[in-house]
Motif scaffolding. Structure first.
Motif, PDB file in Angstrom:
ATOM      1  N   ALA A 217       3.527 -44.333  69.969  1.00  0.00           N
ATOM      2  CA  ALA A 217       2.114 -44.280  69.575  1.00  0.00           C
ATOM      3  C   ALA A 217       1.518 -42.902  69.821  1.00  0.00           C
ATOM      4  O   ALA A 217       0.559 -42.509  69.146  1.00  0.00           O
ATOM      5  CB  ALA A 217       1.318 -45.336  70.353  1.00  0.00           C
ATOM      6  N   ILE A 218       2.060 -42.169  70.786  1.00  0.00           N
ATOM      7  CA  ILE A 218       1.574 -40.833  71.126  1.00  0.00           C
ATOM      8  C   ILE A 218       2.779 -39.893  71.173  1.00  0.00           C
ATOM      9  O   ILE A 218       3.775 -40.202  71.833  1.00  0.00           O
ATOM     10  CB  ILE A 218       0.840 -40.833  72.479  1.00  0.00           C
ATOM     11  CG1 ILE A 218      -0.402 -41.732  72.412  1.00  0.00           C
ATOM     12  CG2 ILE A 218       0.437 -39.425  72.898  1.00  0.00           C
ATOM     13  CD1 ILE A 218      -1.132 -41.878  73.727  1.00  0.00           C
ATOM     14  N   PRO A 219       2.728 -38.749  70.465  1.00  0.00           N
ATOM     15  CA  PRO A 219       3.845 -37.797  70.515  1.00  0.00           C
ATOM     16  C   PRO A 219       4.112 -37.320  71.943  1.00  0.00           C
ATOM     17  O   PRO A 219       3.194 -37.254  72.773  1.00  0.00           O
ATOM     18  CB  PRO A 219       3.363 -36.642  69.624  1.00  0.00           C
ATOM     19  CG  PRO A 219       2.326 -37.255  68.731  1.00  0.00           C
ATOM     20  CD  PRO A 219       1.658 -38.324  69.546  1.00  0.00           C
ATOM     21  N   THR A 220       5.352 -36.996  72.216  1.00  0.00           N
ATOM     22  CA  THR A 220       5.757 -36.641  73.578  1.00  0.00           C
ATOM     23  C   THR A 220       4.985 -35.434  74.109  1.00  0.00           C
ATOM     24  O   THR A 220       4.494 -35.450  75.243  1.00  0.00           O
ATOM     25  CB  THR A 220       7.272 -36.345  73.614  1.00  0.00           C
ATOM     26  OG1 THR A 220       7.975 -37.496  73.130  1.00  0.00           O
ATOM     27  CG2 THR A 220       7.718 -36.035  75.036  1.00  0.00           C
ATOM     28  N   GLU A 221       4.850 -34.383  73.304  1.00  0.00           N
ATOM     29  CA  GLU A 221       4.173 -33.172  73.777  1.00  0.00           C
ATOM     30  C   GLU A 221       2.694 -33.441  74.025  1.00  0.00           C
ATOM     31  O   GLU A 221       2.123 -32.972  75.022  1.00  0.00           O
ATOM     32  CB  GLU A 221       4.351 -32.051  72.750  1.00  0.00           C
ATOM     33  CG  GLU A 221       3.921 -30.680  73.255  1.00  0.00           C
ATOM     34  CD  GLU A 221       4.677 -30.236  74.499  1.00  0.00           C
ATOM     35  OE1 GLU A 221       4.065 -29.559  75.346  1.00  0.00           O
ATOM     36  OE2 GLU A 221       5.866 -30.593  74.633  1.00  0.00           O
ATOM     37  N   GLU A 222       2.074 -34.188  73.132  1.00  0.00           N
ATOM     38  CA  GLU A 222       0.669 -34.563  73.342  1.00  0.00           C
ATOM     39  C   GLU A 222       0.524 -35.432  74.579  1.00  0.00           C
ATOM     40  O   GLU A 222      -0.442 -35.314  75.342  1.00  0.00           O
ATOM     41  CB  GLU A 222       0.154 -35.303  72.107  1.00  0.00           C
ATOM     42  CG  GLU A 222      -1.315 -35.698  72.201  1.00  0.00           C
ATOM     43  CD  GLU A 222      -1.783 -36.456  70.970  1.00  0.00           C
ATOM     44  OE1 GLU A 222      -2.843 -37.114  71.040  1.00  0.00           O
ATOM     45  OE2 GLU A 222      -1.084 -36.402  69.936  1.00  0.00           O
ATOM     46  N   GLY A 223       1.519 -36.306  74.808  1.00  0.00           N
ATOM     47  CA  GLY A 223       1.495 -37.152  75.989  1.00  0.00           C
ATOM     48  C   GLY A 223       1.593 -36.353  77.278  1.00  0.00           C
ATOM     49  O   GLY A 223       0.994 -36.710  78.298  1.00  0.00           O
ATOM     50  N   ARG A 224       2.339 -35.251  77.256  1.00  0.00           N
ATOM     51  CA  ARG A 224       2.441 -34.389  78.440  1.00  0.00           C
ATOM     52  C   ARG A 224       1.077 -33.817  78.800  1.00  0.00           C
ATOM     53  O   ARG A 224       0.685 -33.795  79.980  1.00  0.00           O
ATOM     54  CB  ARG A 224       3.431 -33.251  78.176  1.00  0.00           C
ATOM     55  CG  ARG A 224       4.883 -33.664  78.230  1.00  0.00           C
ATOM     56  CD  ARG A 224       5.782 -32.521  77.773  1.00  0.00           C
ATOM     57  NE  ARG A 224       5.595 -31.348  78.586  1.00  0.00           N
ATOM     58  CZ  ARG A 224       6.201 -31.126  79.752  1.00  0.00           C
ATOM     59  NH1 ARG A 224       7.044 -32.014  80.228  1.00  0.00           N
ATOM     60  NH2 ARG A 224       5.989 -30.015  80.428  1.00  0.00           N
ATOM     61  N   ARG A 225       0.361 -33.362  77.791  1.00  0.00           N
ATOM     62  CA  ARG A 225      -0.965 -32.803  78.065  1.00  0.00           C
ATOM     63  C   ARG A 225      -1.902 -33.888  78.600  1.00  0.00           C
ATOM     64  O   ARG A 225      -2.641 -33.664  79.561  1.00  0.00           O
ATOM     65  CB  ARG A 225      -1.538 -32.192  76.784  1.00  0.00           C
ATOM     66  CG  ARG A 225      -2.962 -31.662  76.979  1.00  0.00           C
ATOM     67  CD  ARG A 225      -3.582 -31.177  75.684  1.00  0.00           C
ATOM     68  NE  ARG A 225      -5.011 -30.972  75.844  1.00  0.00           N
ATOM     69  CZ  ARG A 225      -5.571 -29.831  76.228  1.00  0.00           C
ATOM     70  NH1 ARG A 225      -4.816 -28.795  76.500  1.00  0.00           N
ATOM     71  NH2 ARG A 225      -6.872 -29.734  76.342  1.00  0.00           N
ATOM     72  N   HIS A 226      -1.876 -35.067  77.971  1.00  0.00           N
ATOM     73  CA  HIS A 226      -2.736 -36.154  78.445  1.00  0.00           C
ATOM     74  C   HIS A 226      -2.416 -36.520  79.894  1.00  0.00           C
ATOM     75  O   HIS A 226      -3.316 -36.792  80.689  1.00  0.00           O
ATOM     76  CB  HIS A 226      -2.547 -37.386  77.562  1.00  0.00           C
ATOM     77  CG  HIS A 226      -3.189 -37.256  76.213  1.00  0.00           C
ATOM     78  ND1 HIS A 226      -4.306 -36.487  75.995  1.00  0.00           N
ATOM     79  CD2 HIS A 226      -2.875 -37.805  75.009  1.00  0.00           C
ATOM     80  CE1 HIS A 226      -4.650 -36.558  74.727  1.00  0.00           C
ATOM     81  NE2 HIS A 226      -3.785 -37.346  74.098  1.00  0.00           N
TER      82      HIS A 226
END
Length: 449
Positions: A217-226
């Motif tokens: 549901a959320i890309p891995t790189e975007e998830g790292r920032r979140h």
């Protein structure tokens, strides 16, 4: 060819049987109720076969008469079902076309023809929403909750209504209930994570975020920032609770995850300074500066080198220029240190370089300060300040969702409550906001550290 051969084979069998019977003549006698009947065997065989054929034909006729009402009912149901699905299809097309009256008409028609409440209730709810009748749509969604096969659809409809109306507390409750029905649904995990983050339930949001990343549901790189943002908010929460060790460990984890993320570097460096760990704090700033030169990092670095003499401070700030030589922020930081050390030529050199890279209001203001301090030239200083007034706005923490600005970074926008929406850029519309770390009361939840 094969069919012709098969026909000839059957004819040959019949002829062979006839010849076999002709070679074996005989009679058949039947005595029944005082009557005696004698006939050649082949005649008796033909009569028997004819009787069996008539009996079979009569059986089929009687069975057909008995089953006729059932066939009529089955045909009627098939026609009714076909008309119902046609009405359902027309209703879906009307929804897509935005034709609310036709959609509701087709929904009622499909409901009368089909015995499938999941489809007709969903169509009726969508038609009601299209007409702006949210109350009727809510009733349909609530009715869907009563059936196991439609409960999730009803929950999704109510969740969408709650989000649309801005009732995030109700939306969070519904999202958690929906996860109990379908725990691995990607869109639901993404929605639940966003709601938990907006409510300030950082620990729960972190767990949901991991599930959302695994579900795609959320890309891995975007998830790292979140996750880095969540860790920073947990650090702030730990500090408010008086748990300095947890605050520092969460900030360290966020910085390790994203070394170039300015808020993480700023947070970690400040906590290390508070813990009297000055050298690690300086390394954090220098490491982050290599990827993301920023005024807040320069401010922290200035506090770290404040105990040195002015000339030594300039030399230390030269490290930042070596980390990012093509950044205007690097040259502005050195220029300010050079002005404080009264190294006018070096200050002017770095300011000119900063303006070549990109003129900003800060650069013009520093030029004004330089002319005032070095030459005592008030006219030149006023000229620089006039240019600063006409220059583009300096970057500031700006919400990507609502355009609100803030002088301090936070995981939540203090104006609209959006999570991880503040970015460092020049604002387009200035909106008065709360401090971004202040969670609106309607969204507040106890946080776990």
């Amino acid at each position: 060819m094969i069919r012709a051969l098969w026909f000839l084979l059957k004819v040959a069998v019949v002829i062979a049987a006839a010849i076999w019977l002709a070679d074996r003549p005989g009679t058949v006698s039947v005595h029944w109720l005082g009557y005696a009947i004698e006939a050649p065997f082949w005649v008796a065989l033909l009569v028997t076969l004819a009787a069996l054929g008539i009996a079979a034909l009569g059986y089929r006729l009687i069975r057909g008469l008995i089953r006729t009402p059932q066939r009529i009912r089955r045909h009627s149901r098939a026609r009714r079902r076909e008309r119902g699905y046609r009405a359902l299809t027309q209703g879906m097309v009307a929804i897509a076309a935005g034709d609310a009256p036709t959609a509701r008409k087709m929904a009622r028609k499909a409901d009368g023809l089909l015995n499938e409440p999941p489809l007709t209730m969903l169509l009726s709810a969508q038609a009601a929403q299209l007409q702006g009748d949210e109350r009727a749509a809510k009733q349909y969604f609530q009715a869907m909750l009563e059936r196991p096969e439609t409960a999730f659809l009803g929950m999704r409809g109510l969740l969408t209504q709650a989000i649309k109306s801005g009732d995030r507390v109700e939306a969070l409750t519904l999202a958690r209930k929906a996860r109990g029905l379908q725990p691995n649904t990607p869109w639901l995990l993404g929605t639940l994570y966003d709601l938990e983050a907006q409510s300030g339930d950082w620990a729960a949001a972190e767990g949901t975020l991991q599930q959302a990343i695994q579900a795609g549901a959320i890309p891995t790189e975007e998830g790292r920032r979140h996750r880095a943002v969540l860790l920073l908010e947990r650090s702030f929460e730990a500090e408010r609770r008086g748990r300095a060790d947890s605050a520092l460990s969460h900030a360290q984890a966020a910085h390790d995850m994203m070394p170039g993320f300015v808020p993480a570097a700023v947070r970690l460096a400040r906590l290390q300074i508070a813990a009297d760990r000055l050298k690690p704090a300086a390394k954090v700033v220098e490491r982050a500066w290599r990827q993301s030169p920023h005024p807040e990092l320069a401010e922290i670095y200035r506090s770290l080198v404040s105990s040195y003499d002015p000339l030594a401070r300039v030399r230390l700030f030269q490290k930042l220029v070596r980390q990012a030589p093509d950044s205007a922020e690097s040259h502005l930081a050195v220029a300010q240190a050079a002005i404080e050390a009264q190294l006018w030529g070096e200050a002017r050199q770095h300011l000119n370089r900063a303006m070549e890279i990109g003129p900003t209001r800060r650069a013009f203001r520093l030029m004004a300060e330089l002319d005032r301090s070095e030459r005592h030239d008030e006219d030149a200083a006023k000229d620089w300040l006039a240019k600063a007034a006409n220059a583009p706005e300096d970057p500031v923490w700006t919400c990507n969702s609502c355009g609100a600005v803030s002088h301090n970074w936070g995981g939540l926008c203090g104006h609209c409550g959006a999570f991880d929406s503040l970015t460092w850029k020049a604002p387009t519309v200035a909106v008065p906001v709360m401090e971004p770390t202040d969670i609106p009361p309607a969204l507040a939840r106890p946080a776990t550290v």
